[in-house]
Design an enzyme around this catalytic site. Sequence first.
Site, PDB file in Angstrom:
ATOM      1  N   GLN A 190      25.021  18.205 -15.356  1.00 25.10           N
ATOM      2  CA  GLN A 190      25.469  18.158 -16.750  1.00 25.10           C
ATOM      3  C   GLN A 190      26.378  19.339 -17.080  1.00 25.10           C
ATOM      4  OE1 GLN A 190      24.787  15.680 -18.805  1.00 25.10           O
ATOM      5  NE2 GLN A 190      25.831  16.525 -20.582  1.00 25.10           N
ATOM      6  N   ARG A 238      34.140  28.978 -14.565  1.00 23.09           N
ATOM      7  CA  ARG A 238      34.816  27.888 -15.276  1.00 23.09           C
ATOM      8  C   ARG A 238      35.105  28.294 -16.715  1.00 23.09           C
ATOM      9  NH1 ARG A 238      38.021  23.353 -15.370  1.00 23.09           N
ATOM     10  NH2 ARG A 238      37.220  21.764 -16.817  1.00 23.09           N
ATOM     11  N   GLU A 248       2.773  11.315 -10.620  1.00 23.50           N
ATOM     12  CA  GLU A 248       1.628  10.754 -11.352  1.00 23.50           C
ATOM     13  C   GLU A 248       0.333  10.915 -10.550  1.00 23.50           C
ATOM     14  OE1 GLU A 248       5.346   9.264 -12.928  1.00 23.50           O
ATOM     15  OE2 GLU A 248       4.559   9.262 -10.881  1.00 23.50           O
ATOM     16  N   ALA A 275       0.855  -1.200   0.000  1.00 25.70           N
ATOM     17  CA  ALA A 275       0.000   0.000   0.000  1.00 25.70           C
ATOM     18  C   ALA A 275       0.884   1.240   0.000  1.00 25.70           C
ATOM     19  CB  ALA A 275      -0.925   0.006   1.206  1.00 25.70           C
ATOM     20  N   GLY A 276       1.171   1.755  -1.203  1.00 24.75           N
ATOM     21  CA  GLY A 276       1.971   2.964  -1.333  1.00 24.75           C
ATOM     22  C   GLY A 276       1.078   4.115  -1.755  1.00 24.75           C
ATOM     23  N   SER A 277       0.974   4.332  -3.075  1.00 23.30           N
ATOM     24  CA  SER A 277       0.052   5.367  -3.570  1.00 23.30           C
ATOM     25  C   SER A 277      -1.385   5.046  -3.188  1.00 23.30           C
ATOM     26  CB  SER A 277       0.179   5.485  -5.097  1.00 23.30           C
ATOM     27  OG  SER A 277       1.468   5.933  -5.469  1.00 23.30           O
ATOM     28  N   GLU A 316       0.996  18.870   3.782  1.00 24.08           N
ATOM     29  CA  GLU A 316       2.053  17.951   3.353  1.00 24.08           C
ATOM     30  C   GLU A 316       2.619  18.354   1.996  1.00 24.08           C
ATOM     31  OE1 GLU A 316       2.924  13.182   2.734  1.00 24.08           O
ATOM     32  OE2 GLU A 316       0.850  13.883   2.818  1.00 24.08           O
ATOM     33  N   GLY A 320      32.270  16.621 -14.897  1.00 21.13           N
ATOM     34  CA  GLY A 320      32.764  15.711 -13.876  1.00 21.13           C
ATOM     35  C   GLY A 320      32.681  16.287 -12.484  1.00 21.13           C
TER      36      GLY A 320
END
Length: 380
Positions: free
Chosen positions: A337, A267, A368, A131-133, A241, A341
């Site tokens: 990105q 940079r 969702e 029982a998640g969503s 929440e 690095g």
Amino acid sequence: MPRVLSDERGDLVKAIADFCGRECGTKEQRDKLTANGAEHHNQQLYEKMAKLGWLGIAVPEEYGGAGRGMVDLSLFLQETSYGRAPISGFGTTIITAAAYEKFGTEAQKRTILEGVVNGRVESVSMSEPGAGSDVGALTCRAERTAGGYLVNGQKTWCSNAHFADHILLIARTEPGSAKHEGLTQFMVPADAEGLTIRGIDTMGGKEVNDLYFTDCFVPDSAVVGAPGKAWTQLMAGLNLERMILAAMMLGVARRAFDDTLAYVRQREQFGRPIGSFQALKHRIADMATELECAQLLLDDTAATIDAEPGKVFPREASMAKLKCTELAKHITLEGMQMMGGYGYATEYGMEALLRATVVSTVYGGTSEIQRDIIGKTYGL
């Protein structure tokens, strides 16, 4: 990001920013406070904030708090997230405290709300392995016995239970009832006999737990609100929440943007700052625009909730949660990105921000689910 604040709120934001800069502004400080990133909550730092009166910002004055609304709470959450303060227990604590404020007995309110003001941590447990969503599918049961209930079953993904004082447990007290009926909330001490708490290893470190209940006795006085009516009570807390999660992630998104901007400005490659190249300049412009949109949405929704505090705003709160969490994930990915690095290296911190945002589109209702809720408000 620029916005108009009253003098009082501006002073609050500045004070929080100064505190975070002084107490956890460097990687060395944060590593010391978090066991090199494995922990997300430092109780000593948390209690320093309590002494400044910040943890009770949304707690009613009669319980020692400041009695502020969603706007002020949002400011606190954004600024502490931006400042990378390791106080992960605060979000779940405020979500939990609101349930006690609305539905708890006076004794429960005194224990929980006064505890919040003084730096205590609380937790709430809804999810289960099956029982998640679909929270209504939970099967952890609390059966009637002399003077109270015996709880049996497993809960999972319980944030901060390993250092909380109590667990606000949602369990099924009427097994034969309809899916969303027969659920009850209980105030369970984290050290209760019959309760075992085991951490779940995650890419984010020590955050969530499995809870195992084996004939765990909770007295009648532990019931929070009306027995069998937990579903209705849970629905009453959805604004809070979702707004808490939105504000936290908007703060992280702002931090990731500012860190990325600082990096691409200094940079150099091919003889000039990499931010001067159109490919990166346009991405920065898009990120900045999206941040402004998210800020306006969050601020407007917070003000709307404050104007009608007893009303539920499922569309607006879900929009804020959806937009801010998805944007935070996008900006941290873009930051990694653009930093190449160095974005992947722990020295620069972008990878930690990314890990924090990836899960934000899952907990508190997945993206969702938020889209589904928004769609339903349009009659779909």
